[in-house]
Design an enzyme around this catalytic site. Sequence first.
Site, PDB file in Angstrom:
ATOM      1  N   ASP A 242       4.186  -4.384  -7.341  1.00 45.94           N
ATOM      2  CA  ASP A 242       3.572  -3.152  -6.828  1.00 45.94           C
ATOM      3  C   ASP A 242       4.194  -1.926  -7.480  1.00 45.94           C
ATOM      4  OD1 ASP A 242       5.790  -4.235  -5.189  1.00 45.94           O
ATOM      5  OD2 ASP A 242       5.692  -2.292  -4.200  1.00 45.94           O
TER       6      ASP A 242
ATOM      7  N   GLY B 199       0.807  -1.225   0.000  1.00 44.08           N
ATOM      8  CA  GLY B 199       0.000   0.000   0.000  1.00 44.08           C
ATOM      9  C   GLY B 199       0.834   1.265   0.000  1.00 44.08           C
TER      10      GLY B 199
HETATM   11  P1  AMP Z   1       9.185   0.648  -2.855  1.00 42.84           P
HETATM   12  O1  AMP Z   1      10.325  -0.275  -2.639  1.00 42.84           O
HETATM   13  O2  AMP Z   1       9.563   2.099  -2.854  1.00 42.84           O
HETATM   14  O3  AMP Z   1       8.368   0.296  -4.033  1.00 42.84           O
HETATM   15  O4  AMP Z   1       8.235   0.508  -1.581  1.00 42.84           O
HETATM   16  C1  AMP Z   1       7.657  -0.694  -1.177  1.00 42.84           C
HETATM   17  C2  AMP Z   1       6.636  -0.411  -0.118  1.00 42.84           C
HETATM   18  O5  AMP Z   1       7.239   0.203   1.012  1.00 42.84           O
HETATM   19  C3  AMP Z   1       5.490   0.508  -0.534  1.00 42.84           C
HETATM   20  O6  AMP Z   1       4.338   0.045   0.106  1.00 42.84           O
HETATM   21  C4  AMP Z   1       5.938   1.845   0.016  1.00 42.84           C
HETATM   22  O7  AMP Z   1       4.854   2.716   0.254  1.00 42.84           O
HETATM   23  C5  AMP Z   1       6.605   1.438   1.311  1.00 42.84           C
HETATM   24  N1  AMP Z   1       7.610   2.394   1.754  1.00 42.84           N
HETATM   25  C6  AMP Z   1       8.825   2.650   1.224  1.00 42.84           C
HETATM   26  N2  AMP Z   1       9.462   3.601   1.909  1.00 42.84           N
HETATM   27  C7  AMP Z   1       8.640   3.980   2.912  1.00 42.84           C
HETATM   28  C8  AMP Z   1       8.710   4.929   3.976  1.00 42.84           C
HETATM   29  N3  AMP Z   1       9.779   5.694   4.166  1.00 42.84           N
HETATM   30  N4  AMP Z   1       7.648   5.022   4.807  1.00 42.84           N
HETATM   31  C9  AMP Z   1       6.558   4.265   4.641  1.00 42.84           C
HETATM   32  N5  AMP Z   1       6.430   3.356   3.687  1.00 42.84           N
HETATM   33  C10 AMP Z   1       7.448   3.200   2.817  1.00 42.84           C
HETATM   34 MG    MG Z   2       6.828   1.173  -4.803  1.00 40.39          MG
END
Ligand code: AMP
Ligand code: MG
Length: 531
Positions: free
Chosen positions: A274, A103
């Site tokens: 995602d 999410g």
């Molecule tokens: P990503 O690797 O950037 O695609 O992120 C994977 C998941 O981790 C997604 O659900 C992001 O919203 C969540 N996410 C990444 N960084 C953060 C953060 N600093 N705070 C909250 N959620 C995060």
């Molecule tokens: Mg992402």
Amino acid sequence: MKPLETATFTNSFVDELAGDPSRENVPRQVPGYHYSPVAPTPVANPQLLQWSAEMGAELGLERPPEQGAAVELLAGNRVADSMRPYAARYGGHQFGNWAGQLGDGRAISLGELPGQDGRRWEVQLKGAGPTPYSRRADGRAVLRSSVREFLCSEAMHHLGVPTTRALSLVSTGDEVLRDMFYDGNARPEPGAIVARVAPSFVRFGNFQILLAHQETDNLRALADYVIRQHFPELGAPDSPEVYVAWLTEIARRTAEMVAHWQTVGFVHGVLNTDNMSILGLTIDYGPYGWLEPYEPGWTPNTTDFTNYRYAFGQQPQVCLWNLTQLAQALTPLVPDPELLRPALNQYVATFNRSHHVRLLAKLGLTASTDEAADKLLVGSLLPAMEGAQVDMTLFYRHLSHLVPRLLADESAEGLATELLSAVSYAAPEAAGAAPLRAWLEEYAARLRQEPGTPEAIRAGMLAVNPKYVLRNYLAQQAIEAAEAGNLAPLHTLHEVLKRPFDEQPEHETLAARRPAWAATKPGSATLSCSS
Ligand code: AMP
Ligand code: MG
């Protein structure tokens, strides 16, 4: 053009889909809903660092002053009356494993604004504070990753690659604690927020989570919403055939997107399901990178150094794998899942065709009657480029300029030495360069069959072979300057990358081979998901 603070937002995602009734902003599972209403958490001292005039113009928005009402909105310090901010619920496969609910953990959508053609664009703040999907993280983003997202998404747009866009980059005045390489060396970094923009941020994972929880009504509602809003040409989703046609179109767009990546040298870095847009847009700029030496096995993402699952050369395969997961998620909508298979075949056919046509164009060749021979010629170039350690971007650009001379029967051998001296990271006479030298002879012979004039061929090639791409070390230099308070390199890069195919003699240094020091530098050569 008007100020952002006077704009009226619409909220189709919130209006038409199932919202979580709880307002508890703590990490939790949200079964049964498509999204959670959540407001951004205010920051200490927001300041506008960068603005995309092109995206602003599309939305009819004036460039705001550095501080004030618009920047308060772009930082999440203020929510306009017409906004219904939300975080979307999605799941996904991370590095091939089902990860359950992910999410929007730090992205909050504010609402939609109309573009010039009346179609709606969603505006989303990345780094706007915690949501129910933040899991163990803080909901924030650091300046370095925000600069990278801003610069690269706009650069990709100007290259003609389907992508989400960036409107603004705002510094928050808050510090964020990050362990950049997950090695126990956490340090405070400046925080920032990018306002990114796309017709929709729905991902493959939004559907996957609904399959995982067997929420078939929600699955159908989300599919119908996306089709209604973004694929109206498919008609009302009143039969399984429409879902099949829809998946086929998603597959086609995804294939075109990856074919673009493979011909500009873009490595996404984290192709989890995602991070796959339902609109076939490049989305979620994290530890991405640009090929400098042509190397299919390369990825900048240290988190992927065990398997190289998301290396450059893997991207076409991995996107097919991801599409297969999406097809799986849609099976409750189609009585006979076999009906979905042709969509996946469509992906393979579209990718192969688009990749070949794009490579031909990069070489200044029009389709000939001997397609098999052309496929061999194009196919043998890629390993030859790898063997010769050529800089991918510079190779195609220099080759474009050499065409008139190749056609004037200058010795291919001499021109090969000249070309390699200009674009290779190895010595021009290195043994690994032999296949590229041989290739250039064959290419010269094939070029002679082209009907166009040498000048026209060259011009056509220069229009598809960029001179300027967001080289990894250039992004890092702009980041380091911005962290030290100097925004000039960031502004310059942003401007130059708006005209990637133009000669910009005053910016020759931004089109140079990667310097030796940058080959191993953290932040340039290596990155991680920590952002
Ligand atoms: P990503 O690797 O950037 O695609 O992120 C994977 C998941 O981790 C997604 O659900 C992001 O919203 C969540 N996410 C990444 N960084 C953060 C953060 N600093 N705070 C909250 N959620 C995060
Ligand atoms: Mg992402």
